[in-house]
Design a protein around this motif. Structure first.
Motif, PDB file in Angstrom:
ATOM      1  N   GLU A  19       0.828  -1.212   0.000  1.00  0.00           N
ATOM      2  CA  GLU A  19       0.000   0.000   0.000  1.00  0.00           C
ATOM      3  C   GLU A  19       0.856   1.254   0.000  1.00  0.00           C
ATOM      4  O   GLU A  19       0.560   2.224  -0.694  1.00  0.00           O
ATOM      5  N   ARG A  22       2.200   1.874  -3.425  1.00  0.00           N
ATOM      6  CA  ARG A  22       1.177   2.380  -4.347  1.00  0.00           C
ATOM      7  C   ARG A  22       0.958   3.880  -4.203  1.00  0.00           C
ATOM      8  O   ARG A  22       0.616   4.562  -5.164  1.00  0.00           O
ATOM      9  N   HIS A  23       1.119   4.378  -2.998  1.00  0.00           N
ATOM     10  CA  HIS A  23       0.814   5.784  -2.738  1.00  0.00           C
ATOM     11  C   HIS A  23       2.034   6.708  -2.776  1.00  0.00           C
ATOM     12  O   HIS A  23       1.932   7.870  -2.392  1.00  0.00           O
ATOM     13  N   ASN A  76       3.664  -6.365 -11.136  1.00  0.00           N
ATOM     14  CA  ASN A  76       2.413  -7.127 -11.046  1.00  0.00           C
ATOM     15  C   ASN A  76       2.334  -8.265 -12.065  1.00  0.00           C
ATOM     16  O   ASN A  76       1.244  -8.647 -12.505  1.00  0.00           O
ATOM     17  N   SER A 169       6.433  -6.178  -7.051  1.00  0.00           N
ATOM     18  CA  SER A 169       5.484  -5.137  -6.652  1.00  0.00           C
ATOM     19  C   SER A 169       5.867  -3.761  -7.185  1.00  0.00           C
ATOM     20  O   SER A 169       5.118  -2.800  -7.033  1.00  0.00           O
TER      21      SER A 169
END
Length: 225
Positions: A19, A22-23, A76, A169
């Motif tokens: 997470e 991602r940010h 991914n 990732s």
């Protein structure tokens, strides 16, 4: 001192905060801008070297192509074609099956020090990591970054554990902490730990550090083969 810190920490498993990755919009934007500009300039500046290498490859093995593309898995597990200078005989993929039992590293990766498929020109460009330079095109179009984990083959990822898949990732790179430091002197598990260490500590400053270490590899080659 910095390298000693990595060697001490790499023995401990690392869990990536997906997470958080991602940010990290600002970091990824700066990284992408730098990647685009640097790869564009690099392709122009290095074009004379590309020509010399292309001629050397063709002189040694006229039948084969100058460039070699191979399906790799990126962020991914998205597949893409990765470009390299061809450093092996033209039927290298066909010969691989016969050599798999001679793999010299543990885990989901094939490495062989005296791989009979590698040409004389190939050994030279591998030693100085010149064979990787066409990946600047992958960087330019956004499939790769200058710095990141090595993009694996689909057959390698098929053997990955959930822990290993953490290295997928983020966007893969032309170079990374593993390539710029220990490279082939360690096995697959150590490579994964170094990749995860890079991801967990990634920043603009850390990327610059890895790029600097990579430039030093051109001057003083490490265990590339």
């Amino acid at each position: 001192m910095l390298q000693m810190e990595y060697n001490e920490r790499e023995i401990r498993p690392i869990t990536i905060n997906v997470e958080r990755q991602r940010h990290r919009y600002v970091y990824r934007s700066i990284k992408r801008l730098f990647d685009f500009v640097a790869s564009f300039v690099g392709l122009i500046v290095l074009s004379p070297l590309f020509l010399i290498v292309a001629i050397a490859i063709k002189v040694e093995d006229p039948k084969g192509s100058v460039f070699y593309s191979q399906t790799r898995l990126g962020k991914n597990e998205v597949p893409f074609k990765m470009f390299k200078f061809r450093s092996m005989v033209s039927n290298a993929d066909e010969l691989l099956e016969k050599l798999l039992k001679q793999n010299e590293v543990d885990g989901a990766m094939f490495k062989m020090h005296d791989d009979p498929r590698v040409t004389k020109t190939g050994r030279f460009i591998r030693k100085y990591s010149i064979d990787e330079l066409p990946q600047l095109l992958n960087v330019l179009i956004g499939q790769m970054s200058l710095v990141g984990p090595r993009p694996p083959l689909p057959r390698e990822v098929a053997e990955y554990s959930a822990y290993d898949k953490q290295r997928l990732s983020v966007k893969p790179g032309c170079t990374g902490l593993w390539q710029a430091t220990v490279r082939n002197s360690v096995g697959f598990d150590e490579m994964v730990k170094l990749d995860l260490l890079y991801i967990s500590k990634s920043s603009v400053a850390f990327d610059v550090y890895v790029l600097f270490k990579t430039v030093m590899v051109f001057i003083r080659p490490n265990g590339a083969y």
